[in-house]
Scaffold this motif. Structure first.
Motif, PDB file in Angstrom:
ATOM      1  N   HIS A 335       0.840  -1.189   0.000  1.00 29.95           N
ATOM      2  CA  HIS A 335       0.000   0.000   0.000  1.00 29.95           C
ATOM      3  C   HIS A 335       0.880   1.246   0.000  1.00 29.95           C
ATOM      4  O   HIS A 335       1.837   1.338   0.770  1.00 29.95           O
ATOM      5  CB  HIS A 335      -0.915   0.035   1.241  1.00 29.95           C
ATOM      6  N   GLU A 350      -5.876   3.037   0.326  1.00 26.25           N
ATOM      7  CA  GLU A 350      -6.753   1.942   0.763  1.00 26.25           C
ATOM      8  C   GLU A 350      -6.598   0.712  -0.118  1.00 26.25           C
ATOM      9  O   GLU A 350      -6.731  -0.424   0.350  1.00 26.25           O
ATOM     10  CB  GLU A 350      -8.203   2.424   0.746  1.00 26.25           C
ATOM     11  N   PHE A 403      -2.285   1.152   9.350  1.00 30.34           N
ATOM     12  CA  PHE A 403      -3.712   1.465   9.433  1.00 30.34           C
ATOM     13  C   PHE A 403      -4.129   1.758  10.874  1.00 30.34           C
ATOM     14  O   PHE A 403      -3.759   1.025  11.795  1.00 30.34           O
ATOM     15  CB  PHE A 403      -4.553   0.302   8.909  1.00 30.34           C
ATOM     16  N   ASN A 408      -8.128   1.144   9.261  1.00 29.48           N
ATOM     17  CA  ASN A 408      -8.586   2.442   8.769  1.00 29.48           C
ATOM     18  C   ASN A 408      -7.433   3.315   8.267  1.00 29.48           C
ATOM     19  O   ASN A 408      -6.361   3.357   8.865  1.00 29.48           O
ATOM     20  CB  ASN A 408      -9.324   3.196   9.873  1.00 29.48           C
ATOM     21  N   THR A 409      -7.681   4.030   7.164  1.00 29.18           N
ATOM     22  CA  THR A 409      -6.720   5.020   6.697  1.00 29.18           C
ATOM     23  C   THR A 409      -6.853   6.280   7.540  1.00 29.18           C
ATOM     24  O   THR A 409      -7.823   6.441   8.287  1.00 29.18           O
ATOM     25  CB  THR A 409      -6.945   5.359   5.217  1.00 29.18           C
TER      26      THR A 409
END
Length: 588
Positions: A335, A350, A403, A408-409
């Motif tokens: 990512h 994401e 994350f 979660n971003t």
């Protein structure tokens, strides 16, 4: 020669481990080391770079404490041979003897150099001091024709040491010449710093080991991230970078807010054990990329644990404007965290991504997690392996994650110079055309600035909107001010809305699919260099500058500036021309 390769492989594989050897006698040291190395599995650990460490004590030693919070000295070095020790099992020195500057060696001297470099890979006695042991661990396995090294080191290797800086501090970097005829300087690629005077103005140079070129790296208004440094001597930078005169810069966030308070995310971002470095370059063979100066690097990662991988691409080929990097998506999850040192607005991306197209001067920070061994390919060729190992549950890698709450971003904190400019209605339009020998028709040899259509300079504090032409084959780089992508014409290599300092857009079209960027000319003023980042093209003249001017006649506002040189340096006597100097410019 095979034995020599194994010794060096031992140093890279095991010098950081807890493996102990009984101290052998001088006559049996090499034999015992060889037997030990042969008994080991064929595994290379990560390239162990020297760190260029900045300290307050060095400022005191140099008499510069009133100007800088921390200081360091970097030395230019040269090696009379371009031969490199191959890390394959049958590896041997390859290449031909090259003269560098006024340095010459006989065949006998060259063989002595070879023997010395091999013997330096022997295992030292355990009774050595901790400092000496650390120096052993930093031993490099290749030689740079040109390079940079930490003060006092005797090895000239490529890539150079990692320059570690701290966000929020004012650093003093002192570049020392060598005892040959080679002039050198530094460009701090991607850093948001002043270019003229004590900055990385390309016309400042130093030579001679008694002289120091002084650089002010003021990071008080600067984001953390991954950047790089390289020689930028016009007429010599291509040769020096091909010889190995480059290295990575890492700006530590130093406790500043990045946009998240999640303890596991901060562990992931800031813990050295979760950091991996991958410098990819074609400097020693333009048909082949090296990984951390090796023909094949191995990155050791704990299985299913997240790592921050900092990637730098250094291309010296005059025709390769983009570099293809691919991960094994069946084994690894990747990512994007940051482009060219600057966090994405949402961190991390994401969506996982396994393939990236980069310019010959880009950086890419990714979060990577692998469940099995994998390859990293450049231009389709495997240049680095990721080897997964089992790790203990109590290690930092067990909980570190990019994350928030594990899934979660998060939104990155934006400093003024990298804020979102897309909604501004006050952007000033301008067009840039990059060709092989000029920018906007101006060749570097003319020493003439780019001017707005009305023949004026660029206003400090203005938001610029530039349409970029010619960047399908010419990577365009701006010093000091990063560029925000505001059109789809900059695709497929750049995300709309994100910041970059070097742009290559093979699908850009001046009529229907223009690449448009915005820059915020804030914090710094004065002349600012722009150029094609194919080194040969820049040396042919595809390099110029523009002036960022303030309304005040005194840009320094009474601030006492440090000296620009200790000893003797080659520096411009006069300030660069401004667009207001129309009479002078008529003769250029």
């Amino acid at each position: 020669l095979i034995t020599s390769s194994l010794i060096v492989r031992y140093r890279n594989c095991c010098s950081k481990s807890n493996i102990k050897l009984s101290t052998p006698t001088t006559t049996t040291m090499i034999d015992k080391t060889i037997l030990f190395a042969i008994a080991l599995p064929v595994v290379l650990s990560d390239r162990n770079y020297n760190d260029l460490v900045f300290t307050a004590q060095k400022c005191q030693d140099l008499g510069m404490a009133e100007y800088f919070e921390s200081c360091a000295v970097l030395e230019l070095c040269t090696t009379p041979s371009s031969r490199m020790l191959n890390t394959d099992e049958g590896g041997a020195y390859e290449g031909s003897l090259e003269n560098v500057g006024t340095i010459t060696t006989s065949a006998e001297e060259d063989e002595l150099l070879f023997e010395e470099e091999v013997l330096q890979a022997e295992v030292e006695e355990e009774t050595k001091s901790t400092h000496t042991t650390q120096q052993q661990q930093q031993q490099q396995v290749n030689s740079a024709t040109y390079g940079y090294r930490v003060e006092g080191s005797t090895h000239c290797s490529w890539p150079g040491p990692i320059m570690r800086l701290k966000r929020g501090e004012k650093h003093g970097l002192f570049l020392k010449g060598n005892n040959g005829n080679s002039k050198t300087n530094l460009h701090f690629h991607g850093l948001h710093i002043q270019e003229f005077a004590n900055g990385d103005w390309v016309y400042r140079t130093v030579q001679g080991e008694d002289n120091l070129l002084v650089y002010e790296l003021d990071l008080q208004q600067h984001a953390g991230g991954t950047y790089w440094y390289h020689s930028h001597v016009h007429g010599s930078s291509w040769d020096q970078v091909k010889g190995g005169a480059f290295g990575m810069i890492i700006v530590n966030d130093n406790g500043h807010d990045v946009g998240t308070k999640d303890a596991n995310v901060l562990t992931f971002l800031n813990t050295r054990s979760q950091e991996k470095v991958l410098i990819l370059d074609d400097s020693h063979n333009q048909n082949q990329f090296y990984a951390n100066g090796l023909e094949e690097e191995t990155l050791i990662m704990v299985k299913d644990s997240w790592y921050r991988l900092r990637i730098l691409t250094v291309g010296v080929d005059s025709y390769r404007s983009e570099i293809d990097i691919q991960f094994d998506d069946s084994s690894c999850q990747v990512h994007t965290l940051a482009y060219d040192g600057i966090f994405r607005f949402q961190v991390p991306n994401e969506n996982a991504q396994s393939r990236y197209k980069m310019s010959p001067a880009s950086r890419l920070d990714v979060a990577v997690r692998c469940s099995a061994n994998a390859n990293i390919r450049v231009q389709g060729n495997a240049v680095a392996k990721i080897q997964v190992v089992d790790g203990g549950a109590a290690t930092a890698s067990a909980t570190a994650t990019p994350f928030e709450n594990g899934t979660n971003t998060w939104s990155s904190t934006r400093l003024e110079y990298i804020k979102d400019l897309r909604s501004s209605s006050k952007a000033t339009p301008f067009e840039i055309r990059v060709d092989e020998t000029n920018i906007n028709g101006i060749n570097e040899a003319r020493h003439k600035p780019i001017c707005h259509s009305k023949g004026v300079d660029f206003d400090y504090g203005s938001i610029q909107e530039w349409k970029l032409n010619g960047i399908a084959t010419h990577p365009f780089h701006v010093h000091t001010y990063p560029m925000q992508i505001v059109s789809k014409g900059c695709a497929p290599h750049h995300e709309v809305g994100e910041y970059y300092d070097t742009i290559i857009a093979p699908d850009a079209d001046i009529f229907h699919n223009q690449c448009i960027v915005r820059l915020y000319l804030i914090d710094k003023s004065g002349p600012t260099t722009v150029h094609c980042h194919l080194f040969e093209h820049a040396e042919h003249g595809a390099q110029t500058y523009f002036n960022v001017v303030t309304k005040s006649s005194d840009d320094n506002n009474g601030v006492i500036k440090p000296p620009t040189c200790i000893g003797t340096c080659d520096e411009p006597i006069q300030s660069p021309l401004k667009c207001s100097d129309q009479r002078k410019m008529r003769y250029l």
